[in-house]
Write a protein that holds these residues in place. Structure first.
Motif, short mmCIF file in Angstrom:
data_model
loop_
_atom_site.label_atom_id
_atom_site.label_comp_id
_atom_site.label_asym_id
_atom_site.label_seq_id
_atom_site.Cartn_x
_atom_site.Cartn_y
_atom_site.Cartn_z
N UNK A 1 0.24 11.15 9.31
CA UNK A 1 -0.74 11.50 8.28
C UNK A 1 -0.94 10.33 7.30
N UNK A 2 0.16 9.69 6.92
CA UNK A 2 0.06 8.57 5.98
C UNK A 2 -0.69 7.39 6.60
N UNK A 3 -0.41 7.09 7.87
CA UNK A 3 -1.12 6.01 8.56
C UNK A 3 -2.61 6.32 8.66
N UNK A 4 -2.93 7.57 8.93
CA UNK A 4 -4.34 7.96 9.05
C UNK A 4 -5.05 7.84 7.71
N UNK A 5 -4.41 8.25 6.64
CA UNK A 5 -5.02 8.12 5.30
C UNK A 5 -5.26 6.65 4.99
N UNK A 6 -4.27 5.82 5.28
CA UNK A 6 -4.42 4.38 5.04
C UNK A 6 -5.60 3.82 5.82
N UNK A 7 -5.71 4.19 7.10
CA UNK A 7 -6.77 3.64 7.93
C UNK A 7 -8.15 4.10 7.47
N UNK A 8 -8.24 5.33 7.02
CA UNK A 8 -9.51 5.82 6.48
C UNK A 8 -9.88 5.07 5.19
N UNK A 9 -8.86 4.74 4.41
CA UNK A 9 -9.12 3.95 3.20
C UNK A 9 -9.58 2.54 3.54
N UNK B 1 0.85 -1.19 0.00
CA UNK B 1 0.00 0.00 0.00
C UNK B 1 0.88 1.25 0.00
N UNK B 2 0.55 2.21 -0.86
CA UNK B 2 1.40 3.40 -1.04
C UNK B 2 1.49 4.22 0.25
N UNK B 3 0.39 4.37 0.98
CA UNK B 3 0.41 5.16 2.21
C UNK B 3 1.19 4.47 3.30
N UNK B 4 1.04 3.15 3.41
CA UNK B 4 1.83 2.40 4.39
C UNK B 4 3.32 2.48 4.05
N UNK B 5 3.63 2.42 2.77
CA UNK B 5 5.03 2.52 2.33
C UNK B 5 5.62 3.88 2.69
N UNK B 6 4.82 4.94 2.51
CA UNK B 6 5.27 6.28 2.90
C UNK B 6 5.51 6.37 4.40
N UNK B 7 4.57 5.85 5.17
CA UNK B 7 4.71 5.89 6.62
C UNK B 7 5.95 5.13 7.08
N UNK B 8 6.20 3.99 6.47
CA UNK B 8 7.37 3.19 6.84
C UNK B 8 8.66 3.97 6.59
N UNK B 9 8.74 4.64 5.45
CA UNK B 9 9.93 5.43 5.14
C UNK B 9 10.13 6.58 6.12
N UNK B 10 9.06 7.28 6.44
CA UNK B 10 9.15 8.42 7.37
C UNK B 10 9.58 7.97 8.77
#
Length: 268
Positions: free
Chosen positions: A118-126, A79-88
């Motif tokens: 923010x990325x984790x929150x977007x993922x969870x809302x999705x 998942x793109x948002x999870x991937x972003x969160x992991x990097x941050x």
């Protein structure tokens, strides 16, 4: 007893993801690990190590989220948002515009970690909206638990290494750094795993693993709640100078054994 912040606790989403976002959000409001010498927080020692231990655990959760929980049987793309969160979350916690020998201004640690939130929150809302995957299957939970057990093994090794390196008792100035870093990691894992238990409640109930799960959580909670006035690194058999590192390691290893037991139970 900390609960996910209401703004992250999305109905239909993952409680564990909400907890991970809440923990990092809370800590970034008072991030102490990167403060320069002229700020009062620069004098702190235990809090920065505790905070970095917490972020380390959340980062591990994000990695496993991307590898297992946020994929369909591990075969789909991350998942793109999870991937972003992991990097941050892998960002150095010691950076305050400048840090670690860098002369070029950089993003502060807490600023980068907020992007992870923010990325984790977007993922969870999705997930709640059905646009992203949070695969609540037993095999995913087993893989996740095995990775957590491996991470706890690494934490145990750091405690053991410091305990073997010195027996200076109350005068070991590095013992508290290791102690509070591992304590922070265990604290975050306790809270995240507590919420993972809520996410996977039907699976845990079906496999009759509820009692083992509760014992595992209690072991993590006991370790995370250790709060000596002064961290001592004495000999294990000392009458007057305890070894708080060994005490923490004992609770950690008990939790790790119970996680392995859980993994075996869930496979049946």
């Amino acid at each position: 007893d900390y609960a996910p912040m209401p703004k992250y606790a999305i109905e239909g989403g993952s409680r564990a993801v909400a907890m991970a976002a809440s923990l990092v959000d809370r800590e970034t409001e008072y991030w102490a690990a990167n403060k320069p010498f002229w700020m009062p927080a620069a004098a702190l020692d235990n809090m920065p190590n505790f905070q970095q231990g917490m972020v380390s655990a959340v980062s591990r959760f994000a990695v496993e989220l991307g590898d297992f929980l946020a994929r369909v049987r591990g075969s789909s793309s991350i998942d793109a948002d999870v991937n972003r969160a992991t990097g941050f979350l892998k960002y150095d916690g010691m950076i305050w515009y400048w840090g670690q020998g860098n002369l070029i201004p950089m993003s502060k640690s807490e600023t980068t970690y907020k992007r992870a939130v923010e990325a984790l929150d977007v993922y969870n809302r999705n997930v709640a909206a059905g646009r992203a995957t949070y695969d609540r299957r037993a095999d995913n939970l087993i893989e996740f638990l095995n990775r957590v057990a491996a991470d706890l093994g690494s934490a145990s090794a750091s405690l053991d290494e410091r305990a073997e390196a010195s027996s200076a008792g109350y005068f070991d100035t590095e013992a508290d750094d290791v102690f509070y870093n591992v304590k922070g990691r265990l604290y975050a894992f306790y809270l995240i795993l507590r919420e993972v238990g809520a996410d996977f409640a039907p699976v845990i109930r079906e496999k009759q693993a509820g009692q083992i799960w509760e014992r595992m959580l209690q072991s993590l909670r006991s370790a995370a709640a250790m709060n000596p006035l002064i961290v001592a690194n004495g000999d294990e058999d000392s009458l007057f100078v305890p070894s708080h590192l060994r005490s923490l390691e004992s609770s950690l290893l008990r939790a790790r054994t119970q996680i392995r037991e859980l993994s075996d139970t869930l496979q049946k």
